[in-house]
Design an enzyme around this catalytic site. Structure first.
Site, short mmCIF file in Angstrom:
data_model
loop_
_atom_site.label_atom_id
_atom_site.label_comp_id
_atom_site.label_asym_id
_atom_site.label_seq_id
_atom_site.Cartn_x
_atom_site.Cartn_y
_atom_site.Cartn_z
N GLY A 371 -10.33 -6.79 10.38
CA GLY A 371 -9.47 -6.37 9.27
C GLY A 371 -9.09 -7.55 8.40
CD GLU A 533 -0.16 3.68 -2.82
OE1 GLU A 533 0.07 2.65 -3.48
OE2 GLU A 533 -0.90 3.70 -1.82
CG ASP A 662 -0.41 -4.08 10.85
OD1 ASP A 662 0.37 -4.62 10.05
OD2 ASP A 662 -1.33 -3.32 10.50
#
Length: 803
Positions: A371, A533, A662
């Site tokens: 990522g 969104e 994260d």
């Protein structure tokens, strides 16, 4: 025609100043960033190979200039004779010192020629600046187009001026500092080790010094040539140049603050291009201004040759330009990479293929996760003498902030994802493995991974970077998952897209109109950026693309509900920004239910408090949970499972293990860092640089500190919200900023172009990129996936063999 040739010559001159200017700047800093003979050879290695290319460019530029504007060259050579001779001697001295110093072992003579090298570069920078000052102020041209100048004058700005006066000296100092800053930025890109660190410090300080000097020069230019400022207001290219300068300054500051060397260098080049191009646009059509009488000035139209000379120039310019580009490609490939203090005796550069093969003598860095954090760490280790192994469960890197656009059919999956191998294809020290990590043995320093044909394979490491990201969190209600899918992978996004499109198709085919309401009700749980969104994008799709494409249902009757237990949407934003986003959602037809806790989700809808909302499509956008890395490491975690890390992103008690993104918990100013892409990227780059410093024996860097660039969220077509420090915007301007930033951070150039074109097309026509319902079913003759071949836990991967 004259305008075009003026632009061509100006661009070639700008190119030469930028190219050779960085060498002048780096040469001036030779003594300041390099303290030992080996370090000085490292600086020479960084700037030497490209010097010959700059001179090839100069030959092409000079030939074009002589062919197109011969009268200008005749006047300049006669009037600037002394200055041109000094420039010539400066170039000769620089070349001699560059060559001689590398073949002398005597320290005294080495010091002498190093001084000659620094002095020659400083002289050239000053003379370049003096020439720029004379071009803007003007020269004492007579009616016949010739002039002669004293070396020094009594600082007059009109009449019989000299080569040096108060204005040209000021411009020379400004240009010298500007080129030094440009050279320092280049050295941070092309060197490593101590020279790199000193160059980074010099770059920050010199660019800071450029600002007051630029203000002083602007004021002086206003005094010397007030007419130029008045003309600039009415020339569009001057405003374009100003925009280029502003954008480049932002890019430079971003690169310097985040230690992104390539970005800082792009910003540095952009500033010089903007400044020089704006100057050329202001001066046009005048090429030499007369300080005796304005009517004596030489314009581009007055010094142009006959048609035959233009034909010669038309042939010469493309040939010289093509040769310069081809030579640059050859030089860049031969001397790719950074100049290292460890190999300057073996050649000017370490060639890209030398010393980069994986072998047992190099430390191994294992990165788990491809990522944002994992990729940033891998890229920062590009030129570090290590073996990098990056392991991910998928073969691609996904730009997660745009997953909702795949789910709402704006973009195709291939427009926001790229193969990890392709992204890291130029990193010869990096191996990418498709596999899944299931355990970590931090005492014996190996991880356990499984791939398609092998299970429980041990892969040893010297350094371990866990960048495993996050997954959906249903806050203890895991039974919600089968009814309310989340959106963290491409598979999730495509499944949600299928579900949304199938719902409309099912409603079109449904004979009972009373069921249309339930089928066309879409519920999104969670009013953070993802939920806002997604809700806005779904509303736009219904109001534009789908509006006229169904015959038995009205897509405008679709009900879109956004539910959150908080009292406002976008909780991380300021109150006024949150209110603007909520107002925008309601204008798009989205029902915003705040302060409502979702108590139950099933196949027929959701229950929140005493209200039941019937829906066949529920999408979870509420929360995330970290990966099980904390369980692998058996270290202290918070309630969510995030690993508590030290200020250098390492695991307490294990300085060789790092956790980023994260999965990590790091306090800054009393608050935990948010789980956003920028945190992961900055931590990944920091860890990569830290490992490099450890291996080179340098002191540890300062503790990691997150630089908050702000938060953004798009709320439908042409509207976004932005919060960065004290800057708070909402509306179209924020939307443009959001679009530009997101395009910039896509993984590859082809994705940036593809997404930009698709966005423009969708914005203008409403047509979407991919509205296909694709069910990935197993082929009839396929068998179920078999387990990998049995392998014992004591087996070591042959690909990753390690002593």
């Amino acid at each position: 025609m004259i305008t075009i040739w003026f632009a061509v010559v100006s661009l070639m001159l700008i190119g030469y100043v930028i190219l050779d200017g960085r060498n002048f700047g780096a040469g001036m800093l030779h003594w300041f960033v390099a303290k030992t003979p080996q370090e000085r050879r490292q600086v020479i290695a960084a700037i030497g190979p490209l010097w010959s290319w700059h001179e090839v460019w100069l030959v092409g530029f000079g030939g074009t200039l002589v062919a197109v504007f011969p009268r200008l060259m005749a006047s300049a050579f006669s009037g600037y004779y002394l200055a041109l001779m000094l420039i010539l001697w400066g170039l000769i001295l620089r070349g001699i010192s560059l060559e001689v110093a590398s073949h002398i072992n005597d320290r005294l003579w080495q010091g002498f020629w190093d001084f000659v090298f620094v002095f020659a570069n400083f002289l050239l920078a000053i003379l370049f600046g003096t020439a720029a000052g004379n071009l803007e102020r003007g020269v004492p041209l007579d009616s016949e187009g010739s002039f002669s100048m004293a070396f020094f004058t009594d600082f007059r700005t009109s009449g019989h001026v000299g080569l040096l006066d108060w204005y040209t000296v000021s411009v020379a100092i400004f240009v010298a500092v500007l080129l030094a800053a440009h050279g320092a930025t280049y050295l941070t890109l092309k060197t490593e080790g101590t020279v790199h660190d000193r160059s980074a410090i010099c770059a920050s300080r010199l660019w800071t010094s450029v600002v007051p000097l630029f203000i002083v020069i602007s004021v002086e230019s206003r005094i010397v040539r007030p007419d130029l400022f008045q003309q600039a207001l009415y020339k569009p290219f001057c405003w374009i140049g100003l925009l280029v300068i502003i954008a480049s300054v932002i890019t430079l500051i971003s690169g310097l603050l985040t230690h992104h060397e390539a970005r800082a260098f792009i910003g540095s080049n952009g500033i010089l291009i903007g400044v020089l191009a704006t100057g050329a646009a202001v001066l046009f059509p005048v090429m030499l201004h007369s300080t005796l009488a304005p009517e004596n000035s030489l314009t581009a139209y007055a010094v142009a040759p006959n048609a035959r000379a233009f034909r010669y120039a038309t042939v010469w310019w493309p040939i010289s330009f093509a040769l310069a580009i081809l030579y640059y490609i050859f030089i860049s490939r031969c001397y790719a990479g950074k100049a290292s203090a460890n190999n300057v005796n073996q050649g000017l550069y370490q060639h890209e293929h030398e010393g980069k093969t994986m072998n047992e003598h190099q430390p191994r860095v294992v990165i788990v996760g491809g990522g944002f954090g994992g990729l940033a760490a891998a890229k920062s280790l590009h030129w570090t003498p290590v073996e990098v192994i990056l392991i991910d469960r998928t073969n691609h890197h996904v730009f997660q902030p745009l997953l909702y656009q795949v789910a709402t059919s704006v973009l195709a999956p291939g427009q926001i994802a790229a193969p990890i191998r392709d992204i890291l294809r130029k990193q010869r020290n990096t191996t990418v493995i498709l596999g899944e990590v299931t355990a970590v043995n931090k005492d014996q320093r190996y991880i356990v991974a499984s791939s398609a044909d092998r299970a429980n394979v041990r892969i040893p490491y010297d350094y371990l970077i866990l960048a495993t990201g996050a997954r959906h969190s249903y806050f203890g209600h895991n039974e919600f998952e089968q009814f309310a899918p989340g959106m963290k992978t491409l598979v999730d996004a495509v499944m949600i897209r299928n579900r949304i499109l199938q719902t409309f198709e099912q409603a079109e085919a449904e004979e009972d109109p009373t069921r249309h309401r339930d089928l066309l009700t879409f519920v999104l749980v969670g009013a953070g950026p993802s939920g806002v969104e997604m809700a806005a994008a779904l509303a736009i799709m219904v109001r534009t693309t789908l509006r006229s494409q169904f015959r038995r249902i009205d897509p405008l009757s679709a009900r879109i509900v956004l539910v959150d237990m908080a009292n406002r949407v976008l909780g991380a934003f300021a109150d006024n920004i949150s209110a603007a986003a909520k107002q925008r959602l309601e204008r798009l037809g989205v029902e915003v239910l705040l302060g409502k806790t979702v108590e139950m989700i099933n196949d027929d809808g959701i229950t929140t408090g005493s209200e039941r909302i019937a829906s066949k499509t529920v999408i979870w956008t509420a929360g995330v949970a970290p990966s099980p890395a904390g369980k692998w490491l058996t270290v202290e975690t918070d309630r969510a499972g995030r690993v508590k890390i030290e200020s250098d992103c390492s695991v307490p008690g294990h300085s060789e293990i790092f956790v980023v993104g994260d999965t990590a918990l790091l306090q800054q100013d009393g608050k935990p860092l948010p789980g956003v892409a920028q945190v992961a990227m900055q931590q990944g780059r920091y860890v990569g640089q830290l490992i490099g410093r450890r291996l080179s024996g340098k002191s540890a860097p300062r503790p990691f500190r997150y630089f908050d660039k702000g938060n953004m969220a798009v709320v439908g077509k042409g509207f976004a919200v932005l919060q960065s420090g004290k800057i708070r915007l909402s509306g179209f301007i924020a939307w443009l900023a959001w679009a530009g930033i997101h395009i910039q951070f896509l993984a590859t150039a082809n994705l940036r172009v593809s997404v930009f074109v698709q966005w423009m097309w969708t914005f203008l026509t409403g047509q979407r990129g991919s509205r296909l319902i694709v069910n990935y079913n197993t082929l009839p003759n396929d068998t179920k996936s078999q387990k990998p071949a049995a392998t014992g836990n004591d087996r070591v991967s042959p690909v990753a063999g390690h002593p």
